[in-house]
Write a protein that holds these residues in place. Structure first.
Motif, mmCIF file in Angstrom:
data_model
loop_
_atom_site.group_PDB
_atom_site.id
_atom_site.type_symbol
_atom_site.label_atom_id
_atom_site.label_comp_id
_atom_site.label_asym_id
_atom_site.label_seq_id
_atom_site.Cartn_x
_atom_site.Cartn_y
_atom_site.Cartn_z
ATOM 1 N N GLU A 168 0.456 4.035 0.997
ATOM 2 C CA GLU A 168 -0.130 5.069 1.847
ATOM 3 C C GLU A 168 0.997 5.850 2.482
ATOM 4 O O GLU A 168 1.938 5.289 3.014
ATOM 5 C CB GLU A 168 -1.081 4.496 2.890
ATOM 6 N N HIS A 201 2.054 1.279 10.283
ATOM 7 C CA HIS A 201 1.865 1.119 8.835
ATOM 8 C C HIS A 201 3.175 0.870 8.105
ATOM 9 O O HIS A 201 4.155 1.569 8.334
ATOM 10 C CB HIS A 201 1.206 2.369 8.227
ATOM 11 N N ARG A 231 0.846 -1.199 0.000
ATOM 12 C CA ARG A 231 0.000 0.000 0.000
ATOM 13 C C ARG A 231 0.880 1.246 0.000
ATOM 14 O O ARG A 231 1.738 1.403 0.868
ATOM 15 C CB ARG A 231 -0.927 0.015 1.214
HETATM 16 MN MN MN Z 1 -5.311 1.816 6.160
#
Ligand code: MN
Ligand code: ATP
Length: 477
Positions: A229, A236, A227
């Motif tokens: 992000e 994360h 991801r």
């Molecule tokens: Mn998320």
């Protein structure tokens, strides 16, 4: 004679038996005592060298980090801290290590520093423990599902779909980036790209997993997901591993039961099989806690926290109940949340999740039936027309560890939702086919593997539980 691993040696009763060990020197004291580690356990083997009988040139090369082979007799140890030791009759240097240049000194290094030398950090006690536990948890996940008759399905890494519709994907292309083909309209001409269309790294194997569940009944995936992000948090990663079971003939309650059973099982597995490593990390954390003021220290230590988690049922509440609790909380009234909870429908931030788990319930919580507007298109729509059969599992210190749902198995409802959310149905005909041919009630979830490892090891930064973390602006090793 063959080499014996230190983990095994330390469990033997010493009777003067001859053994060969190979490993890396952690320390060498008084020209006599080597603390040797071979990675099989956190504990070192004390190898005692007879310096009178050993050449000076060899003694000089027994340095921190060097790989050596020692042969000798196993005897009961006189010293403190160990029951057996190796009385070496010969020491060979396999690989030298220049003590001046070796970055790992026999002292405590900060986790931040060790992250910069992640290629060597496995050789520390902390990371040795963390990655042996990570291994055990991975094995336990496979064992759990295998014993239940689930099929391990390998879903693709490169895909043309974005399961979440969120767009935070990494593109996959073999275009010459200095000369990207364009069509008449001046747009990138993906027809000329390797796959003849725009492709990306997978963000989830769920959609393909559902196809497997519609044939095998129960499947799971366990693989890397990606991801893009740009969230630089301690929870994360841009590349992380996810476990995604998908089960036919399951409703949301069956789904929650399975997730809870899985978490209990794997945590128990680590408690049983990684006792020493967990105890080491527990002590490490207790030492760290001593630096903190009394009111910031945790109520439970790591071991107690894990025990508590496997012996207690998780709390189950709906999103609506959760919002009511948060709205009425003194925290909200005293404006202690960064994002105040005023109305139904807002997405919970991690501060709210942590409040519910750590302050209010003081145990893992499963939140169900979220507003449809903040959840993905494939989740089963409730009769109220507002909420969907979603469930998130929240853990102390971690926040969301599992996200899942019962899937929308009714073709008309699913298509209507996709149209409303502008998700192109043409590209997902293969997915919709499961709803055309033998559709059935089914459910699944995604468990973030690193978040699980974080919880079990008590580490606080997700970068410290994956061997080589990938995060924004960081792709070393
Ligand atoms: Mn998320
Ligand atoms: P979050 O709100 O924490 O970003 P999410 O809602 O995006 O999570 P899902 O899409 O439901 O998460 O993914 C399933 C699980 O994967 C999560 O419960 C979490 O354990 C894990 N996960 C999600 N994003 C990441 C990430 N960037 N790094 C590590 N694990 C992640």
């Amino acid at each position: 004679m063959t080499r014996v691993k230190i983990k095994e040696i330390l469990s033997l009763s010493p009777q003067g038996q001859e053994v060969i060990v190979k490993g890396w020197v952690r320390t060498f004291r008084n020209n006599q005592f080597i603390a040797l580690n071979d990675g099989s356990t956190n504990n070192n083997l004390q190898v005692v060298v007879d310096f009178n009988a050993t050449e000076e040139t060899i003694l000089k090369r027994i340095t921190t980090g060097a790989a050596i082979c020692a042969t000798g007799k196993l005897i009961a140890s006189q010293g403190k801290g160990q029951t057996v030791e190796l009385n070496a009759t010969s020491v060979q240097i396999i690989g030298d290590s220049d003590a001046e240049k070796y970055p790992l000194q026999p002292k405590k290094h900060s986790l931040e520093f060790l992250r910069e030398i992640a290629h060597l950090r496995f050789r520390t006690n902390t990371f040795g423990a963390v990655f042996r536990i990570r291994h055990s948890l991975a094995y336990a996940v496979h064992k759990f599902f295998n014993d239940k008759g689930f099929v391990y399905l390998h879903t693709p890494i490169i895909t043309a779909s974005d399961a979440e519709g969120a767009g935070e994907t990494f593109a996959v292309t073999n275009f010459d980036l200095n000369n990207i083909p364009k069509n008449d309209k001046g747009e990138i001409d993906f027809k000329q790209d390797f796959f003849g269309k725009h492709t990306n790294l997978t963000v989830s194997g769920q959609l393909e997993g559902e196809l497997g569940a519609m044939a095998f009944g129960d499947i799971y995936t366990f693989g890397p997901t990606f991801r893009a992000e740009n969230s630089n948090t301690t929870r994360h990663l841009a590349e992380f591993w996810m476990i995604e079971p998908e089960m036919a003939f399951y409703d949301l309650n069956d789904n929650m039961d399975l997730a809870e059973e899985l978490l209990h099982y794997v945590i128990n597995y680590a408690l049983e099989h990684n006792k020493e490593d967990i105890e080491f990390l527990n002590t490490r954390l207790l030492d760290e806690e001593k630096q903190k003021p009394q009111n910031e220290r945790s109520e439970l230590n790591l071991l107690e926290k894990l025990q508590f988690c496997v012996t207690n049922k998780f709390e189950r509440i709906t999103y609506t109940q959760a919002i009511d609790i948060l709205k009425e909380s003194s925290h909200n009234k005293k404006k202690k949340f960064q994002y105040l909870i005023n109305e139904w429908g807002v997405d919970m931030q991690s501060e709210h999740e942590r409040y519910l788990v750590e302050k209010h319930f003081k145990k893992p919580v499963i939140i169900t039936d979220y507003p449809a507007a903040i959840k993905s298109f494939y989740m089963r729509q409730n009769e109220d027309g507002k909420t969907v059969r979603a469930m998130d599992i929240l853990f102390p210190g971690i926040g969301e560890i599992v996200g899942g749902s019962q899937r929308e198995e009714r073709l008309d409802k699913l298509e209507a939702r996709m149209n409303a959310m502008n998700i192109p149905t043409e590209e997902l005909q293969w997915y919709l086919d499961t709803r055309r041919f033998g559709t059935c009630e089914h459910a699944g979830f995604g468990l973030g593997f690193e978040r699980l490892v974080l919880f079990v090891t008590g580490m606080t930064n997700i970068r410290d539980v994956i061997p080589f973390p990938r995060t924004p602006k960081n792709c070393e090793f």
